[in-house]
Enzyme design. Structure first.
Site, mmCIF file in Angstrom:
data_model
loop_
_atom_site.group_PDB
_atom_site.id
_atom_site.type_symbol
_atom_site.label_atom_id
_atom_site.label_comp_id
_atom_site.label_asym_id
_atom_site.label_seq_id
_atom_site.Cartn_x
_atom_site.Cartn_y
_atom_site.Cartn_z
ATOM 1 C CB SER A 116 -7.958 3.838 2.698
ATOM 2 O OG SER A 116 -7.402 3.052 3.645
ATOM 3 C CB SER B 55 -8.351 0.899 5.703
ATOM 4 O OG SER B 55 -9.050 2.048 5.205
ATOM 5 C CE LYS C 188 -3.769 1.953 2.586
ATOM 6 N NZ LYS C 188 -5.022 1.908 3.739
#
Ligand code: GLN
Length: 449
Positions: free
Chosen positions: A125, A149, A50
């Site tokens: 997210s 997330s 990420k």
């Protein structure tokens, strides 16, 4: 796609071939926009990272314009750990700007599509990580979970996502959103892979003062889906959820009973208080954490400012997106003098009650079964109102406020082919039981993609 467990057994040449194959597939699926860049380091089994985790020498942008041009000067602890275990960082995953969001729509790189339906969000997210694993263009990925997330995008995309107990995985090198809630965790194709990757990440780190110095015996070698557990179900959580979620819930309870687990029915105060407390605590911490992006130390600096103050103002006004600004404003407000007691302090008290409530349930149950989100993946633009989007975090944020470990796994698909996930929540630092239960549930519901 080959699993992480299988990939780790491959000889070197085959890993090289796998990496080439992955690159081709990523190119073919460019329209998904799951990767923001195909940076590579090392020659190990590729792991998608990420874009808020530091990999030395890579750009790290948190999908924000304000961090364009910033290059990580050091490795996050999790990066050191995965490399030691034979994995290599491979690609940066799209995400909501600074991990603030539930749909990956707030990325400065544009939205990521849900591989099951391109008109729908992948969740957020960590939407890029989830979409890539679901689409077969990543073997596994790292995500971060502040209020859901990892778990919510995993549920929306039909993969497994796990949030460790707060303090279990070092946050050193993770761009801070809300420091008392953030945890890094695995996003994988199945529960066993999640356990394998979790083992690599877990462990005490002196560089993170909130990292726990506590027994971290690996869970993967000890996985036991045959353990009989007591699992609490929270009916009052489910009654406001979409019918597809209710169906998944009923199916999971039946499957767990068939596996020989004992089901007990409990109630939790639930969503209303969790959301209110979370959005005060998270934005308060975010407003402090994001004050460091001032145009001096990291990334972008506004041009043509007449003086220092104007440079700060212009840099932040131009660099941050709308949602991030909203959070900074909210957070600054709840911390401001005169409002601190009414909002922040009160939220901290509610947070304490939420933790106590979970602890009471765990006196009688080993795990809690709960929905991950009120609906399957929603359409782009459907949550135009920020508050509506916040409310969709109803079932995930309580876990972060209480610091508990939880794992989201796919249970079924709707008639339209959308995955529906549920989560199991465990006791603090009892990831072993969490993974054992998850493996049992995975085996029983037999989700087929
Ligand atoms: N959707 C939640 C938020 O926007 C959770 C995000 C996260 O876990 N990073 O705050």
């Amino acid at each position: 796609m080959i699993t992480l467990k299988e990939a780790m057994q491959l000889p070197k040449e085959e890993i090289a071939a796998l990496r080439e194959d992955l690159k081709r597939k990523i190119e073919e699926q460019k329209a998904l926009n799951a990767y923001v860049a195909l940076d590579e380091r090392g020659e190990g089994v590729p792991l998608l990272i990420k874009d808020n985790i530091q990999v030395k020498g890579w750009s790290v942008t948190c999908a924000s314009n304000i961090l364009q041009g910033y290059v990580a000067p050091y490795d996050a602890t999790v990066i050191e750990k995965i490399e030691k275990a034979g994995l290599s960082p491979f690609g940066r995953a799209n995400m909501d700007e600074f991990a603030m969001g539930s749909s990956t729509e707030s990325s400065c790189y544009g939205k990521t599509l849900n591989p099951h339906d391109p008109e729908r969000v992948p969740g957020g997210s960590s939407g890029g990580s989830a979409a890539a694993v679901a689409a077969g263009i990543a073997i596994a990925a790292l995500g971060s979970d502040t209020g859901g997330s990892i778990r919510q995008p995993a549920a929306f995309c039909g993969i497994v996502g796990m949030k460790p107990t707060y303090g279990r995985v070092s946050r050193w090198g993770l761009a801070a959103y809300s420091s008392s809630l953030d945890q890094i965790g695995p996003m994988t194709q199945n529960v066993e892979d999640a356990a394998i990757l979790y083992d690599m990440l877990a462990g005490h780190d002196r560089r993170d003062s909130t990292s726990a110095d506590i027994d971290d015996t690996p869970v993967a070698p000890n996985l036991n889906p045959d353990r009989k557990l007591t699992i609490a179900v929270v009916d009052n959580y489910v009654k406001d959820a979409d019918s597809a979620v209710q169906k998944a819930y009923d199916a999971a309870i039946e499957a767990l009973e068939k596996e020989g687990h004992t089901i007990v029915r409990k109630e939790l105060m639930g969503a209303k208080y969790d959301i209110a407390a979370y959005y005060i605590v998270a934005t308060a911490e975010a407003s402090a954490n994001l004050s460091r992006y001032d145009g001096v130390r990291y990334g972008n600096r506004a041009k043509e400012a007449k003086n220092l103050k104007e440079m700060y103002l212009k840099t932040r006004s131009e660099g941050f997106g709308e949602e991030v600004k909203r959070r900074i404003l909210l957070g600054s407000f709840v911390l401001s003098s005169g409002y601190y007691d009414a909002y922040y302090l009160k939220a901290m008290k509610v947070r304490h009650l939420i933790k106590e409530e979970f602890e009471a349930v765990f006196k009688e149950a080993d795990l809690i079964l709960s929905p991950v989100a009120p609906t399957p993946a929603f359409r782009f633009g459907e949550m135009a109102d920020a508050l509506q989007m916040y409310l969709s975090d109803a079932y995930t944020v309580g876990v972060n406020l209480a610091g508990l470990p939880a794992i989201s796994l796919p249970i079924l698909k709707t008639d339209d082919g959308l995955p529906v996930g549920l989560q199991l929540i465990g006791r603090h630092f009892d990831e072993q039981t969490l993974f054992d239960g998850a493996m049992s549930l995975e085996r029983a519901v037999c989700y087929k993609d």
